[in-house]
Scaffold this active site. Sequence first.
Site, PDB file in Angstrom:
ATOM      1  CE  LYS A   1      -4.547 -83.180  -0.405  1.00 58.75           C
ATOM      2  NZ  LYS A   1      -4.151 -82.360   0.694  1.00 58.75           N
TER       3      LYS A   1
ATOM      4  CD  GLU B   1      -2.909 -77.867  -5.525  1.00 62.40           C
ATOM      5  OE1 GLU B   1      -3.639 -77.107  -4.853  1.00 62.40           O
ATOM      6  OE2 GLU B   1      -3.218 -79.017  -5.838  1.00 62.40           O
TER       7      GLU B   1
ATOM      8  NE  ARG C   1     -11.357 -87.928   4.313  1.00 61.66           N
ATOM      9  CZ  ARG C   1     -11.851 -86.718   4.485  1.00 61.66           C
ATOM     10  NH1 ARG C   1     -13.111 -86.579   4.834  1.00 61.66           N
ATOM     11  NH2 ARG C   1     -11.124 -85.640   4.294  1.00 61.66           N
TER      12      ARG C   1
END
Lengths: 120, 474
Positions: free
Chosen positions: B111, B194, B285
């Site tokens: 991330k 965040e 993925r």
Amino acid sequence: MITKLVCDNGKFYRLVLARGPRGVWAAWPGGAAYLEKVQHFSVSENIDEGVRAPMTGRIVKVAVQKGDRVEENALLVVMEAMKMEYRLTSPFRAQIEEVCCRPGELVDLGVTVVSLKKLT
Amino acid sequence: MKVLVANRSEIACRIIRSLQENGFPSVAVYSRVDKEAPHVWTADEAVCIGEPHAYLDPQALLQAAKQTGAQAIHPGYGFLSQNAEFAKACEDAGIIFVGPSPKAMSILGDKRASRQAAEKCGIPVVPGEQACDSVDEAQKAAQKVGYPILLKAAGGGGGKGMRLVQNPAQLKEAFASAEREAHNAFHDGRLLVEKYIYPARHVEVQILGDGKNVIALGERECSLQRRYQKVIEESPSAGIDENIRQALCESAVKLGKSVGYKNAGTVEFLVGDTGNFYFLEVNTRLQVEHPVTEIRYGIDLVAWQLAVARGEKVKDPQEKPRGHAIEARLVAEDPNNQFMPSVGEVLELQFPHRPYVRVDTGIVQGSYVSPYYDSLLAKLIAYGEDREQARKRLIEALRETIVLGVKTNGAFLLNILQSDSFKKAQTFTTTLEGYDWPQTKIPEFVSQAAAQLGDVYTEGKMISPWQVLGAYRL
């Protein structure tokens, strides 16, 4: 598994039923439920209050010891099942009577993990 | 090319099916508790890898690959699918990892690194702090961007290790709990902070890269989430216009190209109510909700993953995407009791058989739903020429679905699909937080039939304590 056709107000429904350990599983179009037999006598009301495992899962953390005094909503035990954590807290101000689980242990739904004595 | 599928449940079954259709021999792996799981007997071969957590054990998986002579490993989603060290270990062992290069993965799959990569590409990111290895650092970062904030696992997705923190007092406990959960899920306890953006839609772009060229296969909207787990996903998003769609797709392709992305992948965005959007993260993925894209584009993303892993080039799909697809995740959680996980033997299982509905599942009647893995039982995906048709078809499909033995969220899914906010596509990431819905009521005729069933059994060889009792409860 048993299927049953029932008629309700002129409309037929196909029910699917299966016997579980303490009751009956039933599914109808758009819904399903586990119908548990109501007990005549309740164990938890007579003896001291216990905090029970709300699900089958693993004990991650035990935050209290026997003899501890805890406030309402105090963290008692952290459980995990299906990668979700669940925090068991004290329903009231209490003294810990007994811790009945260990970290890492797998416990079944409904098993008492901590027994409490209510403090007033 | 013999392929080992390093996963379990529905996604392992789904991948194995693609392998079979494309003529590739398949190898399943399974833990002790999954011995009788469908993915084991669906594959051509199966290897026991040990304890329940063994799907996270690189050595056990590589050993199974060597033992069976598998030339490639498909990681599915979750587990080691975004673990760059595992991808590297495969490469070192001469085994094709069906995924991006370890380098591309370590950038996009992480991330922190992916945020930097997005910023470099000029894509807006959510304000926050990448490096919060202690509560103190998280505290500082949170103060900087302002509460409420989200704590997230740096090493994986799926809502594991994610916590909404409303004020400074909640931070310490949330940090410890998120760290532990992240470590359990990904063997990586690193967290980041965040700013919490709301109201917002979660919109993600499906990309497919061959190491050089990257294409976008439209978007999916997955705003309806509980505990940061997606519940209902659809494509296209009814909440964005063509301009935003294009901007999102272009951003995603640009980001993919910047690292030479090879594999299917998903670039996730938050879209605000004025069309402002922020890069969230990349999933390097296959994703749980990939079928909604497959249905609209008429493609098999797993087949494409295998193709690019073998060096084929991507090409734009032959046809334009059509119609609308909606997916609902049927999970073993009790919506009438705080969505508590429900463990047990599946006593009865019936899925719909109707045109325009796809069911991806990894269980059968008699399967044991264990506490060790996530709660997903099945995905039901409906196609319609428009959103309303897909919605109605999914509702009918869910009404036909029967699972007995574990509690499921089936009635909850139906309630959402029938709600006004869903009908009007007023779906935001906060819609399901505190979502008010009437608890399941058992129709009178059902409890009567159940009571009769009790009698039937007491007349048989089962001695039942219920025979003198009439009352049932939920």
